[in-house]
Write an enzyme that holds these catalytic residues in place. Structure first.
Site, mmCIF file in Angstrom:
data_model
loop_
_atom_site.group_PDB
_atom_site.id
_atom_site.type_symbol
_atom_site.label_atom_id
_atom_site.label_comp_id
_atom_site.label_asym_id
_atom_site.label_seq_id
_atom_site.Cartn_x
_atom_site.Cartn_y
_atom_site.Cartn_z
ATOM 1 N N LYS A 58 47.568 -32.083 61.869
ATOM 2 C CA LYS A 58 47.375 -31.744 63.281
ATOM 3 C C LYS A 58 47.198 -30.241 63.472
ATOM 4 C CE LYS A 58 47.091 -32.122 67.717
ATOM 5 N NZ LYS A 58 48.218 -32.378 68.613
ATOM 6 N N LEU A 59 47.930 -29.438 62.726
ATOM 7 C CA LEU A 59 47.792 -27.992 62.856
ATOM 8 C C LEU A 59 46.426 -27.526 62.354
ATOM 9 C CD1 LEU A 59 51.381 -26.829 61.844
ATOM 10 C CD2 LEU A 59 50.419 -27.072 64.143
#
Length: 294
Positions: free
Chosen positions: A173-174
């Site tokens: 996600k990052l």
């Protein structure tokens, strides 16, 4: 999953949209949020409102969390009236928030202490994409718990990527959010150039969006930029600032250079300076317009 209640902790922009898809599919949803207006909205959509997270956990075998930060997550897990006080044996917690890898691990450890299994499962997409069922889930954690979570996730996401061991979901996600920050800024920069060149922005969105220069951010946020509509946020500058800090910390921990991301963060900081904290992140177009003297 048919007929079995699902719990939701956090009924904000994302939580209300995700739980709404379950309600639309006929799945009972037990919900809680600290905000009375959000609880009322959940009831209006047909959901059952609980007094606290413990009551949610008592009634559901799978509980989804969608929360603004690590402190909120840890509080709902084992704070006063938290999940720990009501957790059924074998409870699965699907943690969808964007937090640091360390915060997710601490949450998993806290859940394990009271017999629950917490999955690291952030979702990719804006609030509007959540309402449209256009989210993507980055699922990671214990295999048996993931199997129990899949039917729930399938109700409000268009794809679920099993990334393996716990923590891989947040790492993915990052990485995804780094691209969101850069692509959003790039879309704003390109559209301002087009506007100052006298091009019709509707035509730009259609033509560029059909070619190699397109991006998901151009498709999702480009129309908001062209219309100058930033007030009704699908993802606020405040949230972007929180996520950008997480990305910077993550990249620094790996000594991974991020020159384009670092350059893009200046625009979000400028948005804060222009009092745009609650606006949609498409407002970086307005930030650039002001820099150009428009």
């Amino acid at each position: 999953m048919a007929g079995e209640p699902v719990g939701f902790l956090g009924l904000g922009v994302m939580g209300s949209a995700m739980s709404g898809h379950l309600l639309a599919a006929g799945v009972p949803v037990l919900g809680f949020d600290v905000d009375p207006a959000r609880r009322a909205g959940h009831a209006a959509r047909g959901g059952a409102v609980c007094a606290n997270p413990a009551e949610v956990a008592r009634g559901a075998g799978v509980v989804v969390t969608s929360l603004p930060g690590a402190a909120a997550l840890h509080a709902v897990l084992d704070g006063e009236g938290g999940v720990a006080a009501g957790a059924r044996p074998g409870l699965v917690i699907v943690e969808t928030s964007t937090l640091s890898p360390q915060a997710k691990q601490e949450a998993a450890d806290r859940a394990r202490a009271f017999g629950a299994t917490l999955l690291d499962c952030p979702v990719s997409g804006t609030g509007q994409q959540a309402r449209d069922g256009d989210l993507v889930a980055y699922l990671s954690g214990e295999p048996a718990a993931k199997e129990r979570a899949r039917p729930v996730l399938a109700a409000f996401t268009r794809a679920q990527h099993d990334l393996g061991a716990f923590g891989q979901g947040t790492r993915m996600k990052l990485v995804a959010n780094l691209l969101v920050a850069v692509h959003n800024a790039a879309a704003a920069e390109a559209l301002l150039l087009a506007q100052r060149a006298g091009l019709d922005l509707g035509a730009v969105l259609a033509a560029v969006g059909d070619g190699a220069g397109s991006s998901r951010m151009l498709q999702v946020r480009g129309p908001l930029m062209a219309a100058g509509e930033f007030a009704e946020a699908t993802a606020t500058v405040a949230t972007m600032q929180k996520d950008n800090a997480l990305i910077a910390e993550f990249a620094a921990s790996l000594a991974s250079p991020t020159p384009l991301f670092s350059a893009s963060t200046v625009l979000y900081q400028a948005a804060v300076a222009q009092d745009r904290l609650r606006e949609d992140t498409a407002c970086v177009f307005g930030v650039l317009q002001r820099l150009a003297g428009q």
